[in-house]
Design a protein around this motif. Structure first.
Motif, PDB file in Angstrom:
ATOM      1  N   GLY A 428       0.831  -1.207   0.000  1.00  0.00           N
ATOM      2  CA  GLY A 428       0.000   0.000   0.000  1.00  0.00           C
ATOM      3  C   GLY A 428       0.855   1.242   0.000  1.00  0.00           C
ATOM      4  O   GLY A 428       2.084   1.194  -0.116  1.00  0.00           O
ATOM      5  N   VAL A 429       0.188   2.385   0.134  1.00  0.00           N
ATOM      6  CA  VAL A 429       0.887   3.666   0.209  1.00  0.00           C
ATOM      7  C   VAL A 429       0.193   4.528   1.258  1.00  0.00           C
ATOM      8  O   VAL A 429      -1.038   4.554   1.344  1.00  0.00           O
ATOM      9  CB  VAL A 429       0.905   4.374  -1.161  1.00  0.00           C
ATOM     10  CG1 VAL A 429      -0.495   4.590  -1.705  1.00  0.00           C
ATOM     11  CG2 VAL A 429       1.635   5.713  -1.074  1.00  0.00           C
ATOM     12  N   VAL A 430       0.965   5.192   2.090  1.00  0.00           N
ATOM     13  CA  VAL A 430       0.420   6.104   3.095  1.00  0.00           C
ATOM     14  C   VAL A 430       0.009   7.383   2.384  1.00  0.00           C
ATOM     15  O   VAL A 430       0.854   8.101   1.842  1.00  0.00           O
ATOM     16  CB  VAL A 430       1.453   6.403   4.195  1.00  0.00           C
ATOM     17  CG1 VAL A 430       0.883   7.415   5.191  1.00  0.00           C
ATOM     18  CG2 VAL A 430       1.854   5.115   4.920  1.00  0.00           C
ATOM     19  N   VAL A 431      -1.304   7.664   2.361  1.00  0.00           N
ATOM     20  CA  VAL A 431      -1.802   8.809   1.594  1.00  0.00           C
ATOM     21  C   VAL A 431      -2.163  10.000   2.461  1.00  0.00           C
ATOM     22  O   VAL A 431      -2.381  11.106   1.948  1.00  0.00           O
ATOM     23  CB  VAL A 431      -3.022   8.405   0.733  1.00  0.00           C
ATOM     24  CG1 VAL A 431      -2.623   7.399  -0.329  1.00  0.00           C
ATOM     25  CG2 VAL A 431      -4.165   7.871   1.588  1.00  0.00           C
ATOM     26  N   GLU A 432      -2.239   9.809   3.778  1.00  0.00           N
ATOM     27  CA  GLU A 432      -2.560  10.943   4.651  1.00  0.00           C
ATOM     28  C   GLU A 432      -2.007  10.675   6.035  1.00  0.00           C
ATOM     29  O   GLU A 432      -2.029   9.533   6.515  1.00  0.00           O
ATOM     30  CB  GLU A 432      -4.066  11.186   4.708  1.00  0.00           C
ATOM     31  CG  GLU A 432      -4.438  12.509   5.344  1.00  0.00           C
ATOM     32  CD  GLU A 432      -5.840  12.975   4.978  1.00  0.00           C
ATOM     33  OE1 GLU A 432      -6.120  14.169   5.197  1.00  0.00           O
ATOM     34  OE2 GLU A 432      -6.632  12.158   4.484  1.00  0.00           O
ATOM     35  N   ILE A 445      -4.565   0.466   0.169  1.00  0.00           N
ATOM     36  CA  ILE A 445      -4.082  -0.859  -0.205  1.00  0.00           C
ATOM     37  C   ILE A 445      -4.459  -1.087  -1.667  1.00  0.00           C
ATOM     38  O   ILE A 445      -5.599  -0.845  -2.069  1.00  0.00           O
ATOM     39  CB  ILE A 445      -4.711  -1.944   0.687  1.00  0.00           C
ATOM     40  CG1 ILE A 445      -4.419  -1.649   2.164  1.00  0.00           C
ATOM     41  CG2 ILE A 445      -4.200  -3.332   0.306  1.00  0.00           C
ATOM     42  CD1 ILE A 445      -2.961  -1.577   2.520  1.00  0.00           C
ATOM     43  N   ARG A 446      -3.508  -1.560  -2.447  1.00  0.00           N
ATOM     44  CA  ARG A 446      -3.755  -1.684  -3.881  1.00  0.00           C
ATOM     45  C   ARG A 446      -4.640  -2.883  -4.202  1.00  0.00           C
ATOM     46  O   ARG A 446      -5.552  -2.796  -5.014  1.00  0.00           O
ATOM     47  CB  ARG A 446      -2.423  -1.771  -4.623  1.00  0.00           C
ATOM     48  CG  ARG A 446      -1.585  -0.484  -4.506  1.00  0.00           C
ATOM     49  CD  ARG A 446      -0.363  -0.540  -5.422  1.00  0.00           C
ATOM     50  NE  ARG A 446       0.358   0.728  -5.381  1.00  0.00           N
ATOM     51  CZ  ARG A 446       1.360   0.985  -4.560  1.00  0.00           C
ATOM     52  NH1 ARG A 446       1.757   0.062  -3.704  1.00  0.00           N
ATOM     53  NH2 ARG A 446       1.976   2.151  -4.570  1.00  0.00           N
ATOM     54  N   GLU A 447      -4.348  -4.030  -3.627  1.00  0.00           N
ATOM     55  CA  GLU A 447      -5.138  -5.225  -3.880  1.00  0.00           C
ATOM     56  C   GLU A 447      -5.325  -5.979  -2.578  1.00  0.00           C
ATOM     57  O   GLU A 447      -4.329  -6.472  -2.020  1.00  0.00           O
ATOM     58  CB  GLU A 447      -4.448  -6.125  -4.917  1.00  0.00           C
ATOM     59  CG  GLU A 447      -4.337  -5.493  -6.287  1.00  0.00           C
ATOM     60  CD  GLU A 447      -3.782  -6.439  -7.333  1.00  0.00           C
ATOM     61  OE1 GLU A 447      -3.640  -7.649  -7.023  1.00  0.00           O
ATOM     62  OE2 GLU A 447      -3.506  -5.998  -8.444  1.00  0.00           O
TER      63      GLU A 447
END
Length: 485
Positions: A428-432, A445-447
């Motif tokens: 995933g990537v931390v977006v906030e 989370i992408r998948e």
């Protein structure tokens, strides 16, 4: 972009539909909403469906088509575009037919009263809480293919650059020739087999996107999180918009801007508004860009910066999520006789009115009645003017409820999909990251396509690819929690 299928260990990561439908029923009870209507409302709707008030004007000669999600039946808009007409040979004529709810619903009747309680249609997975009974919204009033329907017909003249030359709206009978999906039209365009009207839609859409950039308008290209239902198996995915969706959206924006100009010019209307961004919030975004190591030149405007971002890049995705802060706070304003202090919509960079989705939003019906009266030099109906003061509050409440419903359904599906995978880790990537406690934030989370809270003992790395361990997933409470793996 091809549709993504969410998979884990070669199996679709999904949840049981029966359990989820029961959960959605609980959400509807919690929010006090229901897809069913009182018997009196259904009866009046069915009678109205058989006895619409039809206009004299007949434009069934125009070869309209509808473009919507494949499963949609509540079809508000039908489109036709021609290259030039009359003295406008170098430009375009956009014909945009909008479902005429006023042909079926009378002010103060049981259907009207119920619509004011609901405000708008609520969407969530395969569940829908409609604004109007299906006898109207998915049948008699819907612009279904090969059916003659009453409509509010917008005729908008554009020059060769896509600027508006003239616009008007009238009541007319129309007939859609085909019900098409975005995927099908995009595929035809890509293969070079599309009907000429879609080539014109592409031309007009691209010109209007350029005009949006010149105005300083902005839209955020965030992927849509969607629930996919395959029988009793429900899964999650992120979906990028097809280009044809953006072009079609520009036609809707064009119509809303044309209506708003008519309203402001006549000092009577019902506008969708968004105040300009607070300079402090823009400065905050610039600090976020620096933290993410994204170049934002001082002489580059916010809209130009947003258009430079690529949502497929992790740091840019986090930046786009941060940019949504500037789009919060939109509302409605009604007026008759004196213009309000603020009429504009800062994201569109123009005055704007909601007039293209009357089967799904109450406010559009009123804005359309104002538009057709002003366009034809008539008095705006008294029953419309009487409601101008209260409608913004009605829509504010319904919009809040719609957001709560959509978020609750997504939370439910996310928790159900992940319930059996507590303890596993995901990319995933931390977006906030929380401004007050940088150990807390949100992760995408992408998948499977999940957006959830995450926390750690140390500060979270904003905009960074991470492995996130699932620590909790409870469909009963609709909660999900991650920590850094």
């Amino acid at each position: 972009m091809p549709r993504r299928v969410v998979r884990l260990r070669d199996e679709v990561l999904s949840a049981d539909g029966e359990t989820l439908r029961a959960g959605i029923g609980a959400i509807q009870e919690e929010l006090q909403v229901t897809p069913t209507f009182p018997p009196e409302v259904e009866q009046v709707a069915q009678t109205a469906a058989k006895n619409p008030r039809l206009p004299e004007r007949d434009r069934t000669d125009l070869p309209f088509v509808t473009i919507d999600p494949a499963s949609a039946q509540d079809l508000d808009q039908a489109l036709h575009i021609e290259r030039g007409s009359g003295g406008n040979q170098d430009g375009y004529t956009v014909f945009y037919a909008i479902a005429d709810v006023g042909a079926f619903v009378a002010p103060g009747d049981p259907v009207d009263d119920e619509a004011h309680k609901r405000g708008e249609t609520l969407y969530g997975a395969d569940s829908k809480v409609p604004l109007y009974p299906k006898a109207l919204s998915e049948d008699a009033a819907s612009l279904l293919a090969d059916q003659v329907r009453p409509a509010l017909l917008w005729t908008i003249e554009l020059d060769g650059d896509g600027d508006t030359v003239a616009g008007r709206v009238e009541r007319a009978l129309v007939r859609s020739r085909a019900k098409l999906s975005y995927e099908a039209v995009q595929q035809q365009l890509d293969q070079g087999t599309a009907d000429p009207v879609f080539t014109l839609l592409k031309e007009v859409g691209e010109r209007r996107l350029q005009k949006e950039a010149e105005r300083g308008g902005v839209s955020l290209p965030l992927p849509e999180q969607e629930v996919r239902v395959d029988g009793d198996h429900w899964s999650l995915a992120f979906r990028q918009q097809h280009p044809v969706e953006q072009w079609n959206a520009q036609i809707s924006l064009l119509t809303g801007m044309t209506a708003a100009k008519l309203m402001v010019g006549n000092r009577t209307g019902l506008l969708r508004t968004l105040a300009p961004a607070d300079p402090r919030d823009v400065k905050r975004l610039r600090r976020t860009a620096r933290a993410l190591r994204i170049d934002w030149p001082e002489n580059q405007s916010y809209p130009e910066f947003v258009r430079s971002l690529d949502p497929a890049t992790s740091s840019h995705a986090a930046m786009l999520v941060a940019c949504t802060r500037l789009l919060r706070g939109s509302g409605y304003v009604g007026f008759a006789g004196e213009l309000p202090e603020h009429t504009g919509h800062s994201a569109i960079a123009a005055d704007y009115a909601h007039v293209t989705a009357p089967l799904r939003r109450l406010v559009d019906r009123y804005a359309l009645e104002i538009s057709v009266a002003l366009s034809n030099g008539d008095e705006v109906p008294g029953w419309v003017v009487e409601r101008l003061g209260e409608l913004p509050k009605t829509m504010q409440g319904s919009t809040r409820r719609a957001n709560q419903y959509e978020r609750a359904v997504l939370d439910l599906v996310e928790a159900a999909v992940l319930r059996a995978h507590v303890g596993e880790s995901f990319d995933g990537v931390v977006v906030e990251v929380d401004d007050r406690d940088q150990r807390k934030g949100d992760v995408t989370i992408r998948e499977p396509a999940v957006e959830a809270s995450i926390r750690d003992d140390q500060n979270l790395p904003l905009g960074t690819d991470v492995r996130a361990r699932l620590t909790a997933a409870d469909p009963q409470t609709r909660t999900i929690r991650f920590e850094l793996a």
